[in-house]
Scaffold this motif. Structure first.
Motif, PDB file in Angstrom:
ATOM      1  N   SER A 168    -109.556 -71.009  -7.212  1.00  0.00           N
ATOM      2  CA  SER A 168    -110.785 -71.020  -7.990  1.00  0.00           C
ATOM      3  C   SER A 168    -111.592 -69.756  -7.712  1.00  0.00           C
ATOM      4  N   GLN A 169    -112.310 -69.297  -8.733  1.00  0.00           N
ATOM      5  CA  GLN A 169    -113.064 -68.053  -8.613  1.00  0.00           C
ATOM      6  C   GLN A 169    -114.488 -68.336  -8.129  1.00  0.00           C
TER       7      GLN A 169
ATOM      8  N   LEU B 203    -116.929 -65.934  -8.162  1.00  0.00           N
ATOM      9  CA  LEU B 203    -117.823 -65.207  -9.065  1.00  0.00           C
ATOM     10  C   LEU B 203    -117.063 -64.850 -10.328  1.00  0.00           C
ATOM     11  N   GLU B 204    -117.650 -65.148 -11.487  1.00  0.00           N
ATOM     12  CA  GLU B 204    -117.045 -64.791 -12.766  1.00  0.00           C
ATOM     13  C   GLU B 204    -118.091 -64.114 -13.644  1.00  0.00           C
TER      14      GLU B 204
ATOM     15  N   ASN C 146    -118.584 -62.463 -17.335  1.00  0.00           N
ATOM     16  CA  ASN C 146    -117.926 -62.526 -18.636  1.00  0.00           C
ATOM     17  C   ASN C 146    -118.714 -61.757 -19.699  1.00  0.00           C
TER      18      ASN C 146
ATOM     19  N   SER D 294    -116.216 -57.647 -17.722  1.00  0.00           N
ATOM     20  CA  SER D 294    -115.697 -58.955 -17.305  1.00  0.00           C
ATOM     21  C   SER D 294    -114.816 -58.765 -16.067  1.00  0.00           C
ATOM     22  N   PHE D 295    -115.005 -59.610 -15.074  1.00  0.00           N
ATOM     23  CA  PHE D 295    -114.126 -59.628 -13.906  1.00  0.00           C
ATOM     24  C   PHE D 295    -114.392 -60.905 -13.129  1.00  0.00           C
ATOM     25  N   SER D 296    -113.515 -61.205 -12.192  1.00  0.00           N
ATOM     26  CA  SER D 296    -113.693 -62.380 -11.334  1.00  0.00           C
ATOM     27  C   SER D 296    -113.496 -61.978  -9.888  1.00  0.00           C
ATOM     28  N   LEU D 297    -113.984 -62.812  -8.987  1.00  0.00           N
ATOM     29  CA  LEU D 297    -113.899 -62.553  -7.550  1.00  0.00           C
ATOM     30  C   LEU D 297    -113.556 -63.853  -6.853  1.00  0.00           C
ATOM     31  N   ALA D 298    -112.455 -63.852  -6.108  1.00  0.00           N
ATOM     32  CA  ALA D 298    -112.014 -65.046  -5.393  1.00  0.00           C
ATOM     33  C   ALA D 298    -112.657 -65.112  -4.018  1.00  0.00           C
TER      34      ALA D 298
ATOM     35  N   THR E  26    -121.312 -66.456 -13.645  1.00  0.00           N
ATOM     36  CA  THR E  26    -121.121 -67.764 -13.034  1.00  0.00           C
ATOM     37  C   THR E  26    -120.810 -67.569 -11.553  1.00  0.00           C
TER      38      THR E  26
ATOM     39  N   ASP F 252    -123.571 -71.400 -13.840  1.00  0.00           N
ATOM     40  CA  ASP F 252    -124.027 -70.303 -14.680  1.00  0.00           C
ATOM     41  C   ASP F 252    -125.448 -69.936 -14.275  1.00  0.00           C
TER      42      ASP F 252
END
Length: 335
Positions: free
Chosen positions: A2-3, A5-6, A8, A28-32, A70, A75
């Motif tokens: 699960s991420q 930080l997301e 978008n 847009s990017f995500s951080l695990a 998010t 959010d």
């Protein structure tokens, strides 16, 4: 996984006397959890504004125009300032790029760290606050914390000031740490120490980190993944190994070619020609086209999508279109 930080399609606009500056354009990017993501690009490409937008620390002239952030499954884009105040320091925190201005010169370092501790623990007894301050100073590698806590920033070196700023950022065990050019104005040896410290903290505390820099060499030391940012957009993203050993965007090629390590024995550094475009009125198509020796006709007309190279590697360049001529890094067309 699960991420944590997301981000978008985030867009940040800044009102100026000359018009609206599109500082961040659809990022847009995500951080695990526990991951270190490096964000690299020239000055003015929107890196710092992106971090401030995530923290909701934008100047009055700036605003989030579109997109969402998010964090930890929530959010936070539309939260009030009071709600954001509860999250800053606990959910995420920020290390600013200039420790000279981040610290108050008239207050002891220990007291400034204590203030950060008390923000989310206002009733903590004085003895426990002092113990936590000394613990944090030890965590970031400040020797003799009992003595140093009662000293002023002017009695600290640049590297020690940055360590103090990091102690403040870590005061409430944030899950996400945004480090905005934390090695700026530090000499090479101290830069390496700060980067090693960031990595050690990430491993020890499990803190997810966004490391912002204009130097690909700096990011190489600490990042798991790297995002290349140009003119307010991410133009390439992948694992550190993919970015450094298999770059696909011409801008990434230029940044790598400009590393001082590649200029040993030469009388000058290789530079990317031209200047980044003004973001009040971004050019049509690919914003990098005017500086790109490999630009195709379509680059001046249509913005490229993100092409997938692997499960973790993406780049926004028309050179990855199946119809484009095959061009190797640093070479010419092969067909």
């Amino acid at each position: 996984m699960s991420q944590l930080l997301e981000v978008n399609d985030l867009r940040v606009h800044i009102d100026s006397p000359s018009g609206v500056v599109q500082a961040v354009r659809g990022v847009s990017f995500s951080l695990a959890p526990g991951e270190v993501l490096g964000i690299v690009g020239e000055s003015g490409c929107g890196k710092s504004m992106l971090c401030r937008a995530i923290m909701r620390l934008l100047p009055r002239s700036a605003r989030i125009a579109a997109g969402s952030v998010t964090a930890d499954g929530k959010d936070i884009t539309g939260l009030s300032e009071r709600e954001m105040g509860r999250l800053r320091g606990s959910l995420f925190s920020m290390v600013f790029q200039d420790p000279m201005t981040a610290l108050n010169p008239t207050v002891t370092v220990g007291r400034q760290i204590a203030e950060a501790v008390l923000v989310h623990n206002p009733r903590l007894p004085r003895a426990k606050v002092r113990a936590r301050v000394l613990e944090l100073m030890g965590l970031v590698g400040i020797r003799e914390p009992e003595v140093r806590a009662d000293q002023y920033p002017c009695q600290f070196s640049g590297g020690m000031r940055q360590r103090a700023v990091m102690a403040i950022a870590l005061a409430n065990n944030p899950k996400i740490l945004l480090a905005d050019e934390p090695t700026t104005a530090l000499d090479v040896t101290i830069q390496a120490q700060i980067l090693d410290l960031l990595r050690r903290i990430q491993q020890q505390l499990g803190t997810a980190t966004v490391l912002v820099s204009h130097d690909l060499g700096v990011v190489a030391r600490a990042a798991d993944r790297v995002a290349i940012m140009y003119a307010g957009k991410i133009v390439e993203i992948g694992t550190a190994e993919e970015i450094y050993h298999d770059p696909r965007h011409p801008y990434t090629w230029g940044l790598l070619a400009a590393l001082p390590a590649l200029a040993r024995g030469k009388d000058h550094l290789q530079a990317i020609p031209g200047m980044p475009p003004a973001l009040i009125d971004p050019p049509p198509g690919d914003a990098f086209a005017w500086r790109n020796e490999y630009a195709l006709d379509i680059d001046y007309q249509q913005e490229p999508p993100m092409f997938q190279i692997s499960d973790t590697h993406f780049a926004a360049t028309w050179l990855l279109d199946p119809r484009a001529p095959k061009i190797t890094r640093g070479g010419g067309a092969n067909g």
